[in-house]
Design a protein around this motif. Structure first.
Motif: not given
Length: 128
Positions: A31-44
Protein backbone atom coordinates in the motif's frame (compact mmCIF):
# COMPACT_ATOMS: atom_id res chain seq x y z
CA UNK A 1 0.44 5.43 -7.28
CA UNK A 2 -0.51 2.02 -8.58
CA UNK A 3 2.91 1.71 -10.25
CA UNK A 4 4.45 1.77 -6.74
CA UNK A 5 2.34 -1.19 -5.52
CA UNK A 6 4.54 -4.03 -6.68
CA UNK A 7 7.77 -5.81 -5.88
CA UNK A 8 10.89 -3.66 -6.37
CA UNK A 9 14.55 -4.59 -6.42
CA UNK A 10 16.49 -1.81 -4.70
CA UNK A 11 20.24 -1.44 -5.24
CA UNK A 12 22.18 0.61 -2.70
CA UNK A 13 25.67 1.29 -1.39
CA UNK A 14 25.92 -0.72 1.82
CA UNK A 15 29.24 0.91 2.80
CA UNK A 16 27.14 3.83 4.07
CA UNK A 17 25.86 1.45 6.73
CA UNK A 18 29.15 -0.38 7.39
CA UNK A 19 28.73 -2.94 4.61
CA UNK A 20 31.06 -3.93 1.79
CA UNK A 21 29.74 -1.98 -1.19
CA UNK A 22 26.85 -2.44 -3.60
CA UNK A 23 23.97 -4.63 -2.40
CA UNK A 24 20.39 -5.23 -3.38
CA UNK A 25 17.18 -5.83 -1.47
CA UNK A 26 13.69 -6.88 -2.47
CA UNK A 27 10.90 -4.56 -1.36
CA UNK A 28 7.29 -5.67 -1.67
CA UNK A 29 4.98 -2.61 -1.55
CA UNK A 30 1.40 -3.49 -0.64
CA UNK A 31 0.00 0.00 0.00
CA UNK A 32 1.03 3.61 -0.58
CA UNK A 33 0.08 6.70 1.41
CA UNK A 34 1.16 10.26 0.70
CA UNK A 35 1.82 12.08 3.97
CA UNK A 36 3.82 15.15 5.01
CA UNK A 37 7.45 14.46 5.88
CA UNK A 38 6.97 15.76 9.42
CA UNK A 39 4.15 13.24 9.99
CA UNK A 40 6.44 10.47 8.76
CA UNK A 41 9.03 11.65 11.32
CA UNK A 42 6.43 11.31 14.08
CA UNK A 43 5.51 7.81 12.96
CA UNK A 44 9.17 6.80 12.78
CA UNK A 45 9.90 8.14 16.27
CA UNK A 46 6.93 6.34 17.79
CA UNK A 47 7.10 3.03 15.91
CA UNK A 48 10.84 2.83 15.17
CA UNK A 49 13.73 1.91 17.46
CA UNK A 50 13.10 4.85 19.83
CA UNK A 51 9.45 3.91 20.62
CA UNK A 52 8.89 7.51 21.81
CA UNK A 53 6.02 8.08 24.24
CA UNK A 54 4.21 11.15 25.53
CA UNK A 55 3.78 14.56 23.93
CA UNK A 56 6.63 16.32 22.12
CA UNK A 57 7.32 18.77 19.32
CA UNK A 58 9.16 17.66 16.22
CA UNK A 59 11.26 20.25 14.38
CA UNK A 60 12.65 19.63 10.91
CA UNK A 61 14.91 22.30 9.46
CA UNK A 62 15.72 21.60 5.83
CA UNK A 63 17.23 23.67 3.05
CA UNK A 64 13.86 24.49 1.49
CA UNK A 65 11.44 24.25 4.39
CA UNK A 66 11.25 24.35 8.16
CA UNK A 67 8.44 22.25 9.62
CA UNK A 68 7.19 21.56 13.12
CA UNK A 69 4.29 19.69 14.70
CA UNK A 70 3.06 18.58 18.11
CA UNK A 71 3.09 14.79 18.33
CA UNK A 72 0.88 13.14 20.94
CA UNK A 73 0.32 9.48 21.74
CA UNK A 74 -2.99 9.78 19.86
CA UNK A 75 -1.29 11.24 16.74
CA UNK A 76 -0.17 14.61 15.43
CA UNK A 77 -2.17 17.74 16.19
CA UNK A 78 -2.80 19.20 12.75
CA UNK A 79 -3.56 22.68 14.13
CA UNK A 80 0.05 22.84 15.39
CA UNK A 81 1.59 21.88 12.04
CA UNK A 82 3.63 24.64 10.41
CA UNK A 83 5.73 24.78 7.27
CA UNK A 84 7.74 27.86 6.39
CA UNK A 85 11.03 28.97 4.83
CA UNK A 86 14.02 26.74 5.50
CA UNK A 87 17.72 27.46 5.54
CA UNK A 88 17.66 28.72 1.95
CA UNK A 89 15.83 31.85 3.12
CA UNK A 90 18.50 32.62 5.74
CA UNK A 91 21.34 31.82 3.35
CA UNK A 92 19.86 34.07 0.64
CA UNK A 93 19.50 36.87 3.18
CA UNK A 94 23.10 36.44 4.33
CA UNK A 95 24.39 36.38 0.73
CA UNK A 96 22.50 39.60 -0.06
CA UNK A 97 23.88 41.35 3.02
CA UNK A 98 27.47 40.21 2.44
CA UNK A 99 27.36 41.11 -1.24
CA UNK A 100 26.51 44.73 -0.37
CA UNK A 101 30.05 45.27 0.87
CA UNK A 102 32.09 42.27 -0.40
CA UNK A 103 32.74 40.38 -3.61
CA UNK A 104 31.56 36.81 -2.96
CA UNK A 105 31.72 35.00 -6.31
CA UNK A 106 28.84 32.78 -5.17
CA UNK A 107 26.44 31.72 -7.89
CA UNK A 108 23.72 30.07 -5.81
CA UNK A 109 22.69 29.69 -2.16
CA UNK A 110 24.00 26.11 -2.36
CA UNK A 111 27.48 27.52 -2.96
CA UNK A 112 27.38 29.38 0.36
CA UNK A 113 25.87 26.33 2.07
CA UNK A 114 28.76 24.23 0.71
CA UNK A 115 31.25 26.82 1.98
CA UNK A 116 29.80 26.52 5.50
CA UNK A 117 30.07 22.74 5.35
CA UNK A 118 33.74 23.05 4.30
CA UNK A 119 34.39 25.60 7.04
CA UNK A 120 35.49 28.56 4.92
CA UNK A 121 34.23 31.04 2.36
CA UNK A 122 35.99 33.28 -0.15
CA UNK A 123 35.24 36.97 0.40
CA UNK A 124 36.94 39.59 -1.75
CA UNK A 125 38.87 36.70 -3.37
CA UNK A 126 40.47 35.77 -0.02
CA UNK A 127 39.88 32.60 1.97
CA UNK A 128 38.13 33.48 5.25
Amino acid sequence: MSNLKKTHIIEYDSSTFGGNGKRSAILDVKSVDVIPEIVACSIALRKGDDKAKGNFFILSCGFGTFESVLSMDSGVVEQTMISTHGLRYAINYMMNELSKSHYLALRTPHTLDDAFQKGYVYIDKKKR
